[in-house]
Structures are given as C-alpha cells and as structure tokens.
Design a protein around this motif. Structure first.
Motif, PDB file in Angstrom:
ATOM      1  N   HIS A 165      -4.637  11.706  -4.015  1.00  0.00           N
ATOM      2  CA  HIS A 165      -5.461  10.867  -4.875  1.00  0.00           C
ATOM      3  C   HIS A 165      -5.021  10.949  -6.334  1.00  0.00           C
ATOM      4  O   HIS A 165      -5.735  10.511  -7.234  1.00  0.00           O
ATOM      5  CB  HIS A 165      -6.934  11.261  -4.749  1.00  0.00           C
ATOM      6  N   GLU A 166      -3.859  11.513  -6.561  1.00  0.00           N
ATOM      7  CA  GLU A 166      -3.269  11.567  -7.897  1.00  0.00           C
ATOM      8  C   GLU A 166      -1.764  11.623  -7.733  1.00  0.00           C
ATOM      9  O   GLU A 166      -1.263  12.014  -6.666  1.00  0.00           O
ATOM     10  CB  GLU A 166      -3.761  12.802  -8.666  1.00  0.00           C
TER      11      GLU A 166
ATOM     12  N   LEU B 150       4.809   3.547  -4.319  1.00  0.00           N
ATOM     13  CA  LEU B 150       4.019   4.722  -3.938  1.00  0.00           C
ATOM     14  C   LEU B 150       3.527   4.614  -2.502  1.00  0.00           C
ATOM     15  O   LEU B 150       3.411   5.612  -1.804  1.00  0.00           O
ATOM     16  CB  LEU B 150       2.831   4.883  -4.888  1.00  0.00           C
ATOM     17  N   ALA B 151       3.212   3.384  -2.061  1.00  0.00           N
ATOM     18  CA  ALA B 151       2.721   3.207  -0.698  1.00  0.00           C
ATOM     19  C   ALA B 151       3.776   3.624   0.321  1.00  0.00           C
ATOM     20  O   ALA B 151       3.444   4.080   1.422  1.00  0.00           O
ATOM     21  CB  ALA B 151       2.317   1.750  -0.478  1.00  0.00           C
ATOM     22  N   ASN B 152       5.053   3.489  -0.027  1.00  0.00           N
ATOM     23  CA  ASN B 152       6.137   3.865   0.880  1.00  0.00           C
ATOM     24  C   ASN B 152       6.657   5.278   0.633  1.00  0.00           C
ATOM     25  O   ASN B 152       7.582   5.716   1.309  1.00  0.00           O
ATOM     26  CB  ASN B 152       7.303   2.877   0.736  1.00  0.00           C
TER      27      ASN B 152
ATOM     28  N   SER C 118      -4.864   5.054   0.440  1.00  0.00           N
ATOM     29  CA  SER C 118      -4.874   3.608   0.184  1.00  0.00           C
ATOM     30  C   SER C 118      -5.893   3.238  -0.884  1.00  0.00           C
ATOM     31  O   SER C 118      -5.699   2.274  -1.629  1.00  0.00           O
ATOM     32  CB  SER C 118      -5.175   2.850   1.477  1.00  0.00           C
ATOM     33  N   TYR C 119      -6.980   4.007  -0.981  1.00  0.00           N
ATOM     34  CA  TYR C 119      -7.975   3.721  -2.022  1.00  0.00           C
ATOM     35  C   TYR C 119      -7.417   4.045  -3.403  1.00  0.00           C
ATOM     36  O   TYR C 119      -7.671   3.338  -4.376  1.00  0.00           O
ATOM     37  CB  TYR C 119      -9.255   4.515  -1.760  1.00  0.00           C
ATOM     38  N   PHE C 120      -6.644   5.140  -3.487  1.00  0.00           N
ATOM     39  CA  PHE C 120      -6.015   5.488  -4.762  1.00  0.00           C
ATOM     40  C   PHE C 120      -5.057   4.378  -5.198  1.00  0.00           C
ATOM     41  O   PHE C 120      -5.011   4.013  -6.381  1.00  0.00           O
ATOM     42  CB  PHE C 120      -5.259   6.807  -4.630  1.00  0.00           C
ATOM     43  N   LEU C 121      -4.318   3.826  -4.256  1.00  0.00           N
ATOM     44  CA  LEU C 121      -3.358   2.774  -4.582  1.00  0.00           C
ATOM     45  C   LEU C 121      -4.048   1.488  -5.033  1.00  0.00           C
ATOM     46  O   LEU C 121      -3.453   0.661  -5.714  1.00  0.00           O
ATOM     47  CB  LEU C 121      -2.463   2.484  -3.376  1.00  0.00           C
TER      48      LEU C 121
ATOM     49  N   GLN D 117      -9.408   2.515  -6.417  1.00  0.00           N
ATOM     50  CA  GLN D 117     -10.784   2.615  -5.953  1.00  0.00           C
ATOM     51  C   GLN D 117     -11.109   4.061  -5.601  1.00  0.00           C
ATOM     52  O   GLN D 117     -10.216   4.844  -5.273  1.00  0.00           O
ATOM     53  CB  GLN D 117     -11.014   1.721  -4.728  1.00  0.00           C
ATOM     54  N   ALA D 118     -12.386   4.397  -5.668  1.00  0.00           N
ATOM     55  CA  ALA D 118     -12.819   5.740  -5.293  1.00  0.00           C
ATOM     56  C   ALA D 118     -12.771   5.887  -3.777  1.00  0.00           C
ATOM     57  O   ALA D 118     -13.252   5.018  -3.043  1.00  0.00           O
ATOM     58  CB  ALA D 118     -14.234   6.006  -5.805  1.00  0.00           C
ATOM     59  N   CYS D 119     -12.190   6.975  -3.306  1.00  0.00           N
ATOM     60  CA  CYS D 119     -12.090   7.211  -1.866  1.00  0.00           C
ATOM     61  C   CYS D 119     -13.460   7.642  -1.333  1.00  0.00           C
ATOM     62  O   CYS D 119     -14.050   8.600  -1.831  1.00  0.00           O
ATOM     63  CB  CYS D 119     -11.042   8.279  -1.580  1.00  0.00           C
TER      64      CYS D 119
END
Length: 251
Positions: free
Chosen positions: A215-216, A98-100, A198-201, A204-206
């Motif tokens: 964020h989903e 997902l990060a990529n 990056s917080y979603f990954l 963590q709460a953004c």
C-alpha cells in the motif's frame, strides 16, 4: 518577481499561492516587487503597510497594474491544461508500471520442496522449524507452485510463505535452509515477492485490513517487472548448500 520566458506559473513569494492570471502585471510598489493582491491588502490593513522588499510604504498611487491581454490569458490557460494533461498521463503510466511490478520482500521467505506432512502453519512456526530463526508473523501454505519463483522440476508443488518480523531473521532462514535435503528432496528457499494493492493503484483506501499486498511504494532496487523476476530471485538466493538432513539446527 517577473514572468520569465517559458514560465507559466507565477507564485506569490509570501503566501506561495499562484498569482491569478489577471494579476500577473500587478505590482504594488515602484521597486517592482510582485506579490498577490491578498498579501498586499493584508500588509496594508493588518501589518506595517511596508513593502517587504524595499520597506517603502504601500500607496494606492504607486500601484502599477496592466491588464493581461486576452490572447496571453488564453495562451497561459492552454499551457496549464497541457501540463495538467501531461501530468495525468505520466501518473497513469507510472500506475500501469506498478501494476506489473513485483517487489522483493526482505522479511518474506518462500520455500519449495517441503513434504506435504510438514506443510502446516502451526508446525512450521514451531521452534523445531522456522520459528528458531526469529519471530514469525504469518505462515501461508500454497499447494501450487509460485509462478514467479524459480523451481526445480522434481520438487513438490507445495510453496510456503513465511513472514518474519525482521529482515535479518528471514535472511538467516534462507541461508540455513536453501539447498538442504529432506527425504531425498532438495529444499529451495528464497525471498518472496508481492505486488501492489489494486486500491493503492487507484488512490483509494483498501477496505481489507488483512490485505497482504503493498500500500506504499517499495524500495526502487527491490522492484522488478515480471519478466525480470526469475533472474533477480536467482541473484538474491544465497549460494545453495547441501545438508545431511533437516533438524532443529539447520531447518
């Protein structure tokens, strides 16, 4: 309910909680119906005291219980640890993917080729320009070309991101604008893309309420790896058409 070959998790059919390892051979009724000790005690003390399967009264004398051998307990615990480790590894791999990934946003329009004098948030929101296609939530002007969007060498490096309230309005804008000509330059419009926060990954709460990243999970058909994105956006772009100029009816 019995433990089948290869099955490591045994859940109580009443409360759906996992039966403790040491109670795997605890059967409170001669019919063989297996439940956890908590549900057994609850039925005896607070309900009708009958087996949920055969309706026979529970009796201390009819309880069948065999201690689980130590080697089986060790095997089950090892299997659970292995499954948990594999699950975490799969989650980490999915997060790395997902990060990529880049996700096509169907309500986000990316425009290249506008002359600098038009690259104004307030101006482009107006009814003479992109405001005519529908309600606009946000306009962002980027003076450098978007690295993941197909560009023509001759267009200025001013990219504009326009977020519409409705996907349909974004589609109308792309259909009207892409391929049109203004001041001798070809205007290109396509769906914009975004990435995951990056917080979603990190689960963590953004902390940024204005964060523009995802964020989903996005829709699977609209998620692509970076190296796939160039050809994908070309497919998304509606067939280019050349107009005589940009004005209120075709921008």
């Amino acid at each position: 309910m019995s433990l089948s070959s290869g099955e490591e998790d045994l859940d109580c059919p009443l409360c759906m909680e996992e039966i403790d390892i040491t109670d795997r051979y605890f059967k409170p009724c001669p019919c063989g119906y297996q439940i956890c000790r908590f549900c057994w005690n609850h039925i005896k003390e607070n309900l009708n005291g009958l087996c949920p399967a055969c309706r026979r009264p529970f009796s201390e004398d009819s309880v069948e219980f065999k201690p689980v051998p130590a080697e089986e307990i060790a095997r089950i615990k090892a299997a659970k640890k292995r499954k948990e480790r594999e699950r975490k590894e799969q989650d980490q791999l999915a997060k790395r993917n997902l990060a990529n990934a880049r996700v096509v946003q169907k309500n986000l329009v990316y425009v290249l080729g506008l002359p600098p004098r038009l690259a104004s948030e307030d101006l482009l929101k107006g009814s003479e320009y992109f405001g005519q296609y529908g309600k606009i939530l946000r306009v962002v002007v980027n003076r450098r070309a978007h690295g993941h969007t197909p560009v023509l060498a001759q267009v200025p490096n001013t990219g504009v991101y326009i977020t519409f309230a409705r996907k349909e309005d974004a589609g109308k804008a792309i259909e009207s604008v892409d391929g049109s000509v203004y001041d001798g330059m070809i205007i290109r419009a396509t769906y914009g893309t975004t990435k995951y926060c990056s917080y979603f990954l990190k689960n963590q709460a953004c902390p940024n309420p204005a964060c523009q990243f995802l964020h989903e999970p996005g829709e699977e058909p609209d998620s692509f790896a970076r190296d796939e994105l160039r050809s994908v956006l070309d497919q998304y772009r509606i067939t280019s058409r050349v107009c005589l100029g940009l004005h209120s009816s075709n921008l």
